[in-house]
Design an enzyme around this catalytic site. Sequence first.
Site, PDB file in Angstrom:
ATOM      1  N   HIS A 349       0.797  -1.231   0.000  1.00 42.31           N
ATOM      2  CA  HIS A 349       0.000   0.000   0.000  1.00 42.31           C
ATOM      3  C   HIS A 349       0.822   1.270   0.000  1.00 42.31           C
ATOM      4  O   HIS A 349       0.258   2.362  -0.043  1.00 42.31           O
ATOM      5  CB  HIS A 349      -0.918   0.042   1.219  1.00 42.31           C
ATOM      6  CG  HIS A 349      -2.142  -0.792   1.054  1.00 42.31           C
ATOM      7  ND1 HIS A 349      -3.280  -0.328   0.483  1.00 42.31           N
ATOM      8  CD2 HIS A 349      -2.380  -2.080   1.375  1.00 42.31           C
ATOM      9  CE1 HIS A 349      -4.190  -1.282   0.458  1.00 42.31           C
ATOM     10  NE2 HIS A 349      -3.672  -2.368   0.995  1.00 42.31           N
ATOM     11  N   LYS A 537      -8.913  14.015   3.858  1.00 39.96           N
ATOM     12  CA  LYS A 537      -8.044  12.847   3.934  1.00 39.96           C
ATOM     13  C   LYS A 537      -7.168  13.020   5.164  1.00 39.96           C
ATOM     14  O   LYS A 537      -7.149  14.088   5.772  1.00 39.96           O
ATOM     15  CB  LYS A 537      -7.182  12.702   2.674  1.00 39.96           C
ATOM     16  CG  LYS A 537      -6.467  14.004   2.280  1.00 39.96           C
ATOM     17  CD  LYS A 537      -5.738  13.888   0.949  1.00 39.96           C
ATOM     18  CE  LYS A 537      -6.640  13.927  -0.246  1.00 39.96           C
ATOM     19  NZ  LYS A 537      -6.774  12.675  -0.973  1.00 39.96           N
ATOM     20  N   ARG A 538      -6.446  11.972   5.538  1.00 37.18           N
ATOM     21  CA  ARG A 538      -5.544  12.138   6.671  1.00 37.18           C
ATOM     22  C   ARG A 538      -4.566  13.287   6.408  1.00 37.18           C
ATOM     23  O   ARG A 538      -4.174  13.530   5.258  1.00 37.18           O
ATOM     24  CB  ARG A 538      -4.769  10.827   6.930  1.00 37.18           C
ATOM     25  CG  ARG A 538      -5.612   9.771   7.602  1.00 37.18           C
ATOM     26  CD  ARG A 538      -6.149  10.213   8.958  1.00 37.18           C
ATOM     27  NE  ARG A 538      -5.096  10.306   9.929  1.00 37.18           N
ATOM     28  CZ  ARG A 538      -4.802   9.361  10.818  1.00 37.18           C
ATOM     29  NH1 ARG A 538      -5.519   8.259  10.875  1.00 37.18           N
ATOM     30  NH2 ARG A 538      -3.813   9.527  11.665  1.00 37.18           N
ATOM     31  N   LYS A 543       0.474  14.428   1.406  1.00 34.55           N
ATOM     32  CA  LYS A 543      -0.846  14.762   0.855  1.00 34.55           C
ATOM     33  C   LYS A 543      -1.000  16.277   0.620  1.00 34.55           C
ATOM     34  O   LYS A 543      -1.932  16.727  -0.018  1.00 34.55           O
ATOM     35  CB  LYS A 543      -1.949  14.241   1.779  1.00 34.55           C
ATOM     36  CG  LYS A 543      -2.047  12.702   1.773  1.00 34.55           C
ATOM     37  CD  LYS A 543      -3.119  12.217   2.719  1.00 34.55           C
ATOM     38  CE  LYS A 543      -3.231  10.707   2.802  1.00 34.55           C
ATOM     39  NZ  LYS A 543      -4.000  10.118   1.681  1.00 34.55           N
ATOM     40  N   THR A 645      -8.436   6.725  -2.683  1.00 33.03           N
ATOM     41  CA  THR A 645      -9.791   6.263  -2.972  1.00 33.03           C
ATOM     42  C   THR A 645     -10.779   7.411  -2.788  1.00 33.03           C
ATOM     43  O   THR A 645     -11.872   7.379  -3.356  1.00 33.03           O
ATOM     44  CB  THR A 645     -10.208   5.092  -2.062  1.00 33.03           C
ATOM     45  OG1 THR A 645      -9.902   5.436  -0.711  1.00 33.03           O
ATOM     46  CG2 THR A 645      -9.497   3.815  -2.459  1.00 33.03           C
ATOM     47  N   LYS A 649     -14.397   8.393  -4.841  1.00 31.66           N
ATOM     48  CA  LYS A 649     -15.708   8.705  -4.253  1.00 31.66           C
ATOM     49  C   LYS A 649     -16.200  10.061  -4.750  1.00 31.66           C
ATOM     50  O   LYS A 649     -17.383  10.225  -5.076  1.00 31.66           O
ATOM     51  CB  LYS A 649     -15.606   8.766  -2.718  1.00 31.66           C
ATOM     52  CG  LYS A 649     -15.146   7.495  -2.050  1.00 31.66           C
ATOM     53  CD  LYS A 649     -14.785   7.777  -0.575  1.00 31.66           C
ATOM     54  CE  LYS A 649     -13.989   6.650   0.029  1.00 31.66           C
ATOM     55  NZ  LYS A 649     -13.336   7.042   1.303  1.00 31.66           N
TER      56      LYS A 649
END
Length: 803
Positions: A349, A537-538, A543, A645, A649
């Site tokens: 992952h 998101k986290r 990110k 992901t 969505k």
Amino acid sequence: MFLTEFREKLTTSFGKSMKDATDKEVFQAISLMIKDEIYRKWQHTQKSYQEGQYKQVYYLSMEFLLGRLIENNLLNVGWFDVCKEVLMESGLNTDKVFSQEHDAGLGNGGLGRLAACFLDSLASLKLPGHGVGIRYKYGLFQQKMVNGYQVELPDYWLKDEYMWETKREEEAVEVRFGGTVEVYYEEDNLRFKHVDYERVRAVPYDVPIVGYQNEVVNTLRLWSAESMNNHFHFQSPNGHDYYHYLDYKRSVEQISEFLYPDDSFYEGKILRLKQQYFLVSAGLQNIIKKHKQTHHHIKNLPNKIAIQINDTHPSLVVPELMRLLLDDEGLGWDEAWAITTSTVAYTNHTTLNEALEKWPENMIRDLFPRIYMIIEEINERFCKQIWYEHPSLRDSIAQMAIISYGTVHMAHLAMVGSFSINGVAKLHTTILKKQVMKPFYQIFPERFNNKTNGITHRRWLLNVNPELASLISSTIGNGWIQEPKKLIQLLPFANDSSFQNAIANVKQKKKEDFAAYIHGKYGIVIDTTSIFDVHIKRLHGYKRQLLNIFHILHLYQLCRENPNLPMTPRTFIFGAKAAPGYHFAKNVIKLITAAAEKINSDPASRDKIKIVFLENYNVSLAERIIPAADVSEQISTASKEASGTGNMKLMMNGALTLGTHDGANVEIKEMVGPENIFTFGLTSEEVFDYQEKGTYRARDVYNSDQRIRTVMDQLVTRFFSKDDVEFKHIYYSLLKRNDEFFVLKDFDGYVEAQQLVDQTYRQQSIWLKKSITNIAHSGKFSSDRTVSQYANEIWGIHPVTMS
Ligand SMILES: *Cc1c(COP(=O)(O)O)cnc(C)c1O
């Protein structure tokens, strides 16, 4: 029918009528009705699986981020609409009723949510596959915002009874920790006897996983750690035994006490390692016991069972399966190894260095002495194999070994011990093969494969956006629910102005629903005609929430310089939890909230920019935000986001992606075409190139770009803070530590892409066309597609026909 049963349930369970029942009682009554319906199917499914002797898959994961199950279960048993109707006609608020269910937050983020989506797809595709996890007493912490800082509170999700679980006391197994191994000969065979270990009782709690309007109900089995009450002989008259027992009990119960709150980060805590072995050992013992009951011998295990491990967290499954086959089943090494490496499959992952699990050798030796011996043997044989069969890789042996320099490399163990190694998006798999795992790819090329992630369209479209779902169905029929690829039939309507209007109306309705929700809950007012720009998101350096906020600070500057700045009003919505010990991430949260405070109230900007940081981002909050989103921020440093992901969505709900060339963004772009996505920034090759050559100089970017200098200097001149040290951590990470995630480097491209977003949004018809095109192509990202590929290409399992 539903109404009658519902009334009866309220009476028989709580002695109440509808008008007296509390929201909680209403929720519980509905749950009990669902249970009556699905437990019959559950029993029947189990029986069919046994009698049909189907091959089954077990998905081992330290995380299952289920969120709530009530709406999903209602949908899947086919009662969603009737239940909503009955509640509404009875004057009950469905929202309030369903929110009585506490989110099952047994996961951090994408990895745990993926596991939950896979379970939904397995059952809905009638595939015999089950989840195996840990029943943490506390899930991911609840985030509370205090003065703009994140504070963590324990998530005691079991405080009310959990409606969807059933304890299976009779299936408890024993897991052993510590002790020593005695080696002896028996009839010329080496034998190993584990002695003086600590005994832990693993007790399973089963959660039914209901297929979409079919007869299948699979199982998520969550293990809980309990003490053995016969572990001690109480003999000492002075009470010592009793205190020893209490110590023992406490230490055992800790094992399933809480979920570690780190996302994409390795934390080498002993307790975490114990959790991993606990999951693996309990899960495997149970799987093997059941296999032997049905199939009578162990040698056909790979024909009847596949075990998928979600990242390296359960990779002790390799030596544990070896131990069970060698010591308990009495097989020889080669036979045991052949079985193990035909049963276990591994999903990678992340390629982030800070996420790679490397356990100290002595920790493993002390906690699991027999497992350690087996890992040593696997390692020795693997190193020999390289030496003799791959002489060109001899220089790489130290770098590929499972044990080296006092550490055990879990990814190496997972790769050596499994028959399949997959990445989670095309780009990610390519990076694994070409860079991160290159030498392993040379030895085991046939093991590597890609399975691009997906999301369940039942939860993330049908459930969370019934308005959009019914618009789609009234346009192309409802075949897309069974076959999400049929969403492509929307494509001819992308330019149809009446369909565009209908799509716009749904989006507006969802924006208003969301605005009403946050107004009711937090008193926050947002402009529903503004662009909803969503970054959820986290919180993580890679990110790049920081890049987003830098752009906002830059926009703010423009507003101050030019009161007539032409710009579409924008609401920037953030939702993110930071790991409790991740100071940089927490500093970014504080920057977002500090900027919100200043910018939202400044007359120069308040009609154009609104920043909203939403507390406690979790599945249920995601379900409210996503249908309302216009822009989907997917701006990770290229090569760092394995798949993502959240991007899928949001796309499925009509948001346009503003993203880098990373993870599944690349495949989204491939599907929708470059004109229907906003991309910018470095490519992964460019990132690798800079990293290898060390040629990136963040300070040069700072020096040459006035916009960046202005924004950065505001961080350390009390512009957004009372003192000038508050944000110095961020400031120095960019300049002194040379901006590990290329925030400054990608700033210019991001600003430009954001301008294009603004301009495009003003041309509503063009925007809507792009939005519809995204929805139309989102079928590919259903986890039904992903899970079918796992089933066909890795597991070798097939849909069942129920008797
Ligand atoms: C989907 C989801 C994630 C993953 O989001 P990414 O943008 O892919 O990181 C994380 N948390 C929750 C609650 C989710 O629903």
